[in-house]
Design a protein around this motif. Structure first.
Motif, PDB file in Angstrom:
ATOM      1  N   ARG A 343      73.439   4.955  24.825  1.00 51.20           N
ATOM      2  CA  ARG A 343      72.292   5.321  25.681  1.00 51.20           C
ATOM      3  C   ARG A 343      71.807   4.136  26.525  1.00 51.20           C
ATOM      4  O   ARG A 343      70.611   3.870  26.609  1.00 51.20           O
ATOM      5  CB  ARG A 343      71.133   5.834  24.837  1.00 51.20           C
ATOM      6  N   CYS A 344      72.752   3.431  27.158  1.00 51.44           N
ATOM      7  CA  CYS A 344      72.363   2.256  27.932  1.00 51.44           C
ATOM      8  C   CYS A 344      71.861   2.618  29.321  1.00 51.44           C
ATOM      9  O   CYS A 344      71.260   1.806  30.011  1.00 51.44           O
ATOM     10  CB  CYS A 344      73.523   1.274  28.040  1.00 51.44           C
ATOM     11  N   MET A 345      72.150   3.843  29.789  1.00 51.88           N
ATOM     12  CA  MET A 345      71.711   4.354  31.097  1.00 51.88           C
ATOM     13  C   MET A 345      72.568   3.883  32.266  1.00 51.88           C
ATOM     14  O   MET A 345      72.332   4.290  33.407  1.00 51.88           O
ATOM     15  CB  MET A 345      70.240   4.032  31.401  1.00 51.88           C
ATOM     16  N   HIS A 346      73.568   3.021  32.040  1.00 54.03           N
ATOM     17  CA  HIS A 346      74.344   2.514  33.173  1.00 54.03           C
ATOM     18  C   HIS A 346      74.960   3.642  34.003  1.00 54.03           C
ATOM     19  O   HIS A 346      74.788   3.708  35.223  1.00 54.03           O
ATOM     20  CB  HIS A 346      75.439   1.563  32.686  1.00 54.03           C
ATOM     21  N   CYS A 347      75.667   4.547  33.321  1.00 51.22           N
ATOM     22  CA  CYS A 347      76.381   5.580  34.084  1.00 51.22           C
ATOM     23  C   CYS A 347      75.397   6.535  34.766  1.00 51.22           C
ATOM     24  O   CYS A 347      75.627   6.978  35.893  1.00 51.22           O
ATOM     25  CB  CYS A 347      77.355   6.338  33.181  1.00 51.22           C
ATOM     26  N   ILE A 348      74.290   6.835  34.090  1.00 53.18           N
ATOM     27  CA  ILE A 348      73.306   7.769  34.654  1.00 53.18           C
ATOM     28  C   ILE A 348      72.628   7.135  35.873  1.00 53.18           C
ATOM     29  O   ILE A 348      72.419   7.788  36.903  1.00 53.18           O
ATOM     30  CB  ILE A 348      72.274   8.169  33.575  1.00 53.18           C
ATOM     31  N   ASN A 349      72.299   5.855  35.783  1.00 58.64           N
ATOM     32  CA  ASN A 349      71.688   5.164  36.933  1.00 58.64           C
ATOM     33  C   ASN A 349      72.656   5.119  38.123  1.00 58.64           C
ATOM     34  O   ASN A 349      72.250   5.203  39.280  1.00 58.64           O
ATOM     35  CB  ASN A 349      71.314   3.727  36.573  1.00 58.64           C
ATOM     36  N   ALA A 350      73.958   4.979  37.812  1.00 57.62           N
ATOM     37  CA  ALA A 350      74.941   4.824  38.892  1.00 57.62           C
ATOM     38  C   ALA A 350      75.289   6.161  39.549  1.00 57.62           C
ATOM     39  O   ALA A 350      75.604   6.208  40.734  1.00 57.62           O
ATOM     40  CB  ALA A 350      76.209   4.159  38.343  1.00 57.62           C
ATOM     41  N   MET A 351      75.250   7.250  38.771  1.00 57.54           N
ATOM     42  CA  MET A 351      75.604   8.564  39.340  1.00 57.54           C
ATOM     43  C   MET A 351      74.527   9.588  38.955  1.00 57.54           C
ATOM     44  O   MET A 351      74.793  10.514  38.165  1.00 57.54           O
ATOM     45  CB  MET A 351      76.967   9.018  38.809  1.00 57.54           C
ATOM     46  N   PRO A 352      73.314   9.421  39.493  1.00 57.67           N
ATOM     47  CA  PRO A 352      72.193  10.255  39.023  1.00 57.67           C
ATOM     48  C   PRO A 352      72.363  11.744  39.305  1.00 57.67           C
ATOM     49  O   PRO A 352      71.767  12.563  38.606  1.00 57.67           O
ATOM     50  CB  PRO A 352      70.981   9.682  39.781  1.00 57.67           C
ATOM     51  N   LYS A 353      73.171  12.085  40.308  1.00 61.23           N
ATOM     52  CA  LYS A 353      73.348  13.525  40.564  1.00 61.23           C
ATOM     53  C   LYS A 353      74.354  14.143  39.600  1.00 61.23           C
ATOM     54  O   LYS A 353      74.318  15.341  39.336  1.00 61.23           O
ATOM     55  CB  LYS A 353      73.813  13.751  42.006  1.00 61.23           C
ATOM     56  N   ALA A 354      75.265  13.343  39.099  1.00 57.74           N
ATOM     57  CA  ALA A 354      76.324  13.886  38.245  1.00 57.74           C
ATOM     58  C   ALA A 354      75.971  13.836  36.761  1.00 57.74           C
ATOM     59  O   ALA A 354      76.501  14.623  35.977  1.00 57.74           O
ATOM     60  CB  ALA A 354      77.617  13.113  38.495  1.00 57.74           C
ATOM     61  N   LEU A 355      75.121  12.901  36.366  1.00 57.92           N
ATOM     62  CA  LEU A 355      74.852  12.713  34.935  1.00 57.92           C
ATOM     63  C   LEU A 355      73.358  12.750  34.649  1.00 57.92           C
ATOM     64  O   LEU A 355      72.542  12.246  35.443  1.00 57.92           O
ATOM     65  CB  LEU A 355      75.431  11.358  34.479  1.00 57.92           C
ATOM     66  N   PRO A 357      70.367  12.680  31.110  1.00 56.98           N
ATOM     67  CA  PRO A 357      70.210  12.627  29.650  1.00 56.98           C
ATOM     68  C   PRO A 357      70.327  14.019  29.054  1.00 56.98           C
ATOM     69  O   PRO A 357      70.154  15.029  29.759  1.00 56.98           O
ATOM     70  CB  PRO A 357      68.788  12.079  29.468  1.00 56.98           C
ATOM     71  N   GLY A 358      70.592  14.085  27.741  1.00 58.69           N
ATOM     72  CA  GLY A 358      70.686  15.374  27.066  1.00 58.69           C
ATOM     73  C   GLY A 358      69.352  16.106  27.038  1.00 58.69           C
ATOM     74  O   GLY A 358      68.363  15.638  27.622  1.00 58.69           O
ATOM     75  N   VAL A 359      69.325  17.224  26.331  1.00 62.12           N
ATOM     76  CA  VAL A 359      68.090  18.024  26.313  1.00 62.12           C
ATOM     77  C   VAL A 359      67.281  17.799  25.034  1.00 62.12           C
ATOM     78  O   VAL A 359      66.103  18.129  24.986  1.00 62.12           O
ATOM     79  CB  VAL A 359      68.398  19.526  26.468  1.00 62.12           C
ATOM     80  N   GLU A 360      67.902  17.234  24.002  1.00 64.98           N
ATOM     81  CA  GLU A 360      67.164  16.986  22.753  1.00 64.98           C
ATOM     82  C   GLU A 360      66.520  15.600  22.857  1.00 64.98           C
ATOM     83  O   GLU A 360      67.132  14.586  22.508  1.00 64.98           O
ATOM     84  CB  GLU A 360      68.143  17.051  21.574  1.00 64.98           C
ATOM     85  N   LYS A 361      65.295  15.586  23.390  1.00 68.17           N
ATOM     86  CA  LYS A 361      64.704  14.303  23.773  1.00 68.17           C
ATOM     87  C   LYS A 361      63.652  13.815  22.773  1.00 68.17           C
ATOM     88  O   LYS A 361      63.034  14.605  22.068  1.00 68.17           O
ATOM     89  CB  LYS A 361      64.065  14.432  25.153  1.00 68.17           C
ATOM     90  N   GLY A 362      63.454  12.520  22.795  1.00 72.82           N
ATOM     91  CA  GLY A 362      62.471  11.907  21.906  1.00 72.82           C
ATOM     92  C   GLY A 362      62.416  10.422  22.181  1.00 72.82           C
ATOM     93  O   GLY A 362      62.563   9.994  23.335  1.00 72.82           O
ATOM     94  N   ALA A 363      62.250   9.626  21.144  1.00 71.86           N
ATOM     95  CA  ALA A 363      62.153   8.176  21.354  1.00 71.86           C
ATOM     96  C   ALA A 363      62.649   7.433  20.127  1.00 71.86           C
ATOM     97  O   ALA A 363      62.651   7.956  19.017  1.00 71.86           O
ATOM     98  CB  ALA A 363      60.715   7.774  21.656  1.00 71.86           C
ATOM     99  N   VAL A 364      63.084   6.214  20.377  1.00 75.55           N
ATOM    100  CA  VAL A 364      63.414   5.286  19.297  1.00 75.55           C
ATOM    101  C   VAL A 364      62.215   4.345  19.146  1.00 75.55           C
ATOM    102  O   VAL A 364      61.591   3.962  20.135  1.00 75.55           O
ATOM    103  CB  VAL A 364      64.728   4.522  19.609  1.00 75.55           C
ATOM    104  N   ILE A 365      61.869   4.018  17.911  1.00 71.30           N
ATOM    105  CA  ILE A 365      60.730   3.117  17.674  1.00 71.30           C
ATOM    106  C   ILE A 365      61.285   1.777  17.202  1.00 71.30           C
ATOM    107  O   ILE A 365      62.108   1.715  16.282  1.00 71.30           O
ATOM    108  CB  ILE A 365      59.763   3.716  16.636  1.00 71.30           C
TER     109      ILE A 365
END
Ligand code: SF4
Length: 461
Positions: A343-355, A357-365
């Motif tokens: 979950r580093c976000m690199h690929c999502i930041n680079a291709m925001p239209k194609a990728l 995050p999933g739908v089961e969302k929450g947070a790490v503490i």
């Protein structure tokens, strides 16, 4: 031993011939510089500033008080050169009720000449009913610069995500021009609005006007510091939980701990709604809440093909830069081994239209980050790998209470929670707050020697 010796001296101890007598407040600030130049094996070397008195200090000795009119600021003026904005220019343009801007520049010029700060450390000032929110500051050359002899700072609780109306900003500015230097810092590293510089007799009036306008003071000292968050769902499509709401709820829940310092030391809470961590929680907060997702990254293969058609080299620029190499591009389709995704976000930041995050969302503490003050900087460690978004507030309240109980019992004065964990070990801390270790607490096998896994199930088998 040398430090203790120096602390006990009224005059400069490294260069005994120096006539300069340092005030009690100034001496600790000089220690490091003198200590670095102190070498028992060599003859004593005269520190650069030793024995030299600036013209302004000499004037003060003769009773000359040059506080009216513009101070000479030859050194500071240099900081106005070049293409960048200059804080010197901004201070020159300030005009608050206390008229402190010119004396502030005068004192700063003197500090540049003397190569030491002329602010004494701390001091106790505040407003009725609050133990925090005001940082006392006094000048050690107050006779020369009487308008900054007191130069207290107020921390004002910022709105979640730093959203203001222009009317709110005008209200704050007007109050501060009536009662302070007019100088502000938007925002301090904790996130608060910082109102820089007023006198003791203006504190109550400033506080009253701020509270009547709907603002409150933030945390300071050994208190919960004003919780802060990114803009979250207000503007960001990657938000995995409502960071602004959580930040607001936590701020309201810990009003007492925010305003009345009762902890061993400061405790910062920061909420970032996705792993991009735009509030840099992981490096600065004692307790970080960072959005993440549990299921698979959502892929739009058509949009991926569009990126490729537009010239993006998906294999080279996206897949090869994935830290766990869990992605693959066969020229037509993108595939991700989500079990290995961190979950580093690199690929999502680079291709925001194609990728996405999933739908089961929450947070790490996470726990334990801090900037260096008494000890070195620390980064956060994972405490709970995943909490569903709708369970975050209740989980955090329960967890924070357990952490504070442990810290209260075993923490020493001015020991941050991360430093306590380092001192007693993560295993003892987890045991103390009743949490079981999880694999996500260890970034690589055998990376963390403080966590032991009991082979209970194997024994039972
Ligand atoms: Fe790889 Fe990071 Fe994308 Fe996960 S989020 S697939 S680790 S680049």
């Amino acid at each position: 031993m040398v430090i203790d010796f120096l602390r006990g001296q009224e005059n400069c101890a490294v260069w005994p011939a120096c006539n300069r007598s340092y005030s009690a407040a100034l001496r600790p600030a000089l220690l490091t510089e003198q200590f670095l130049e102190f070498d028992v094996a060599r003859p004593l070397k005269k520190p650069a500033h030793c024995g030299e008195r600036s013209k302004a200090m000499a004037d003060a000795d003769k009773g000359v008080i040059p506080s009216s009119g513009k101070p000479e600021t030859k050194l500071l003026d240099e900081l106005e050169n070049g293409p960048w904005p200059s804080f010197v220019t901004e201070i020159k343009s300030a005009s608050g009720a206390t008229g402190g801007a010119e004396d502030l520049l005068g004192q700063l010029e003197l500090s540049y000449e003397d190569k030491v700060s002329h602010w004494k450390h701390g001091g106790l000032v505040g407003v009725l009913g609050y133990g925090g929110g005001v940082i006392g500051r006094y000048s050690d050359v107050g006779e020369q610069f009487p308008k900054v002899a007191h130069f207290h700072t107020l921390r004002v609780n910022q709105p979640a995500g730093w959203f203001y109306t222009s009317e709110a900003l005008r209200t704050i500015s007007d109050i501060w021009e009536r009662h302070g230097s007019g100088l502000t810092n938007m925002h301090g590293s904790t996130g608060d609005i910082i109102l820089l510089g007023t006198t003791t007799n203006h504190l109550e009036a400033t506080f009253q006007e701020l509270t009547h306008a709907g603002f409150d003071l933030g945390g300071s000292g050994s208190a919960v510091r004003t919780p802060s968050c990114c803009v979250g769902m207000a503007r960001c499509e990657w938000a995995c939980f409502d960071a602004m709401k959580l930040c607001y709820d936590l701020t309201m829940a810990y009003q007492d701990e925010l305003h009345r310092p009762a902890l061993p030391y400061k405790f910062k809470i920061k909420c970032a709604a996705c792993p991009n961590d735009c509030v840099a929680a992981i490096a600065r907060a004692d307790l970080s809440v960072i959005g993440t997702w549990k299921d698979d990254i959502r892929i739009d293969q058509d949009e991926g093909a569009n990126y490729a058609a537009a010239g993006v080299d998906i294999q080279k620029d996206i897949c090869a830069n994935c830290p766990t190499k869990c992605m693959d591009w066969d020229g037509k389709e993108l595939s991700i081994n989500n079990r290995d995704c961190v979950r580093c976000m690199h690929c999502i930041n680079a291709m925001p239209k194609a990728l996405r995050p999933g739908v089961e969302k929450g947070a790490v503490i996470l726990i334990g980050a801090k900037a260096p003050i008494l000890q070195g900087a620390l980064l956060s460690s994972v405490l709970i790998p995943f909490v569903a978004a709708d369970e975050l507030l209740d989980t955090l309240k329960e967890l924070i209470q357990r952490i504070w109980d442990f810290w209260d019992e075993y923490g020493t004065n001015r020991e941050r929670i991360g430093e306590l964990i380092q001192r007693v070990g993560l295993a003892a801390f987890l045991d103390g707050i009743g949490l079981d270790p999880a694999p996500e607490m260890v970034s690589a096998p055998r990376d963390n020697p403080y966590i032991y896994y009991q082979p209970a199930k194997e024994d039972e088998a």
